[in-house]
Design a protein around this motif. Sequence first.
Motif, PDB file in Angstrom:
ATOM      1  N   GLY A  71       0.775  -1.167   0.059  1.00  0.00           N
ATOM      2  CA  GLY A  71       0.061   0.024   0.031  1.00  0.00           C
ATOM      3  C   GLY A  71       0.942   1.329  -0.164  1.00  0.00           C
ATOM      4  N   LEU A  72       0.447   2.324  -0.790  1.00  0.00           N
ATOM      5  CA  LEU A  72       1.145   3.573  -0.885  1.00  0.00           C
ATOM      6  C   LEU A  72       0.275   4.680  -0.924  1.00  0.00           C
ATOM      7  N   LYS A  73       0.733   5.619  -0.319  1.00  0.00           N
ATOM      8  CA  LYS A  73       0.203   7.030  -0.038  1.00  0.00           C
ATOM      9  C   LYS A  73       0.569   7.788  -1.550  1.00  0.00           C
ATOM     10  N   VAL A  74      -0.509   8.008  -2.196  1.00  0.00           N
ATOM     11  CA  VAL A  74      -0.335   8.643  -3.512  1.00  0.00           C
ATOM     12  C   VAL A  74      -1.190  10.091  -3.721  1.00  0.00           C
ATOM     13  N   GLU A  75      -0.941  10.645  -5.124  1.00  0.00           N
ATOM     14  CA  GLU A  75      -1.709  11.695  -5.140  1.00  0.00           C
ATOM     15  C   GLU A  75      -1.018  12.896  -4.724  1.00  0.00           C
ATOM     16  N   GLY A  80      -4.403   9.954  -1.861  1.00  0.00           N
ATOM     17  CA  GLY A  80      -4.865   8.904  -2.265  1.00  0.00           C
ATOM     18  C   GLY A  80      -4.238   7.556  -1.557  1.00  0.00           C
ATOM     19  N   ARG A  81      -4.811   6.253  -1.973  1.00  0.00           N
ATOM     20  CA  ARG A  81      -4.169   5.091  -1.403  1.00  0.00           C
ATOM     21  C   ARG A  81      -4.258   4.055  -2.602  1.00  0.00           C
ATOM     22  N   ALA A  82      -3.178   3.385  -2.805  1.00  0.00           N
ATOM     23  CA  ALA A  82      -3.041   2.629  -3.863  1.00  0.00           C
ATOM     24  C   ALA A  82      -2.484   1.155  -3.458  1.00  0.00           C
ATOM     25  N   SER A 101       2.429   3.074   2.972  1.00  0.00           N
ATOM     26  CA  SER A 101       3.586   3.773   3.123  1.00  0.00           C
ATOM     27  C   SER A 101       3.767   4.865   2.342  1.00  0.00           C
ATOM     28  N   ASP A 102       4.729   6.031   2.924  1.00  0.00           N
ATOM     29  CA  ASP A 102       4.858   7.177   2.083  1.00  0.00           C
ATOM     30  C   ASP A 102       5.897   6.554   0.772  1.00  0.00           C
ATOM     31  N   PRO A 103       5.477   7.118  -0.394  1.00  0.00           N
ATOM     32  CA  PRO A 103       6.311   6.673  -1.640  1.00  0.00           C
ATOM     33  C   PRO A 103       7.776   7.526  -1.691  1.00  0.00           C
TER      34      PRO A 103
END
Length: 192
Positions: A71-75, A80-82, A101-103
Motif C-alpha cells: 500500500g502506498l500514499k499517492v496523489e 490517495g491510497r493505491a 507507506s509514503d512513496p
Amino acid sequence: MTPSTADRPQMLVEEFEELARHAPESARLEFLHGKIGVKPMPDGNHGEIVAWLLKRCMQHRPELFLYPEQGLKVEAYRKGRAKPDGVLVPEGYFVGKGEWSDPAGVLMVVEVTSHDWDADRRDRVEKPDGYAAAGIPVYLLVDRDQNSVTVHADPEGGAYRSVTTRAFGTEIELPDPVGFTLDTAMLKEFAD
C-alpha cells in the motif's frame, strides 16, 4: 461556487483506511481521486507476469526488491491510497512502515491490467496521475489488453513528462533510477 457532487470525495482518507483495514482479504480496495475502487483478484497470468518482473528486477538490480501489493500514499498531499501490483525499492525498505507507506523512496511502481471494465480509467488514467503527483520516478504498465508495455517517467507537476509504449516482444528502457533494459518477449506467453 460550490463544487459538484462528483468533485467531492466519497469519504475522508482516514475513513477509507479504517474501511480497508476491515475489508475481507478477497477485496483489494484503493482510494483514488476521492473515490473507492476495488481491484479485481488477479488471474494466473497476472500472477505470472508479476513473478516474471520480480525475477527480472532481481537479476538486473539484486539490491532491490519488487514488493507485490504494498500500500502506498499517492496523489497530491498523499490523499490517495493505491496497492500497485509491484513496488520496486531497496530490500527491507518497508520494515516498520505500516499498511500505507509514503512513496518517498519508491523507484518504480508496476501495474498489470486485468480484464475488467474499469482497467482503462484506473490503470491508464488515474494511476499515472496519482503516481506522478506522488513523485514516483517510474510507472511501468503491462497492458494485457493492448499487448504492450508503457513506461511513464520524469514526473513533474503531477504528470509524467515521458511516456513510451512498446509492443510485447520488444525491448524497453526502464530509465534511472531503475536503470536497465527490459526484454518483453516472454510477455507474449502471458498475453491472453
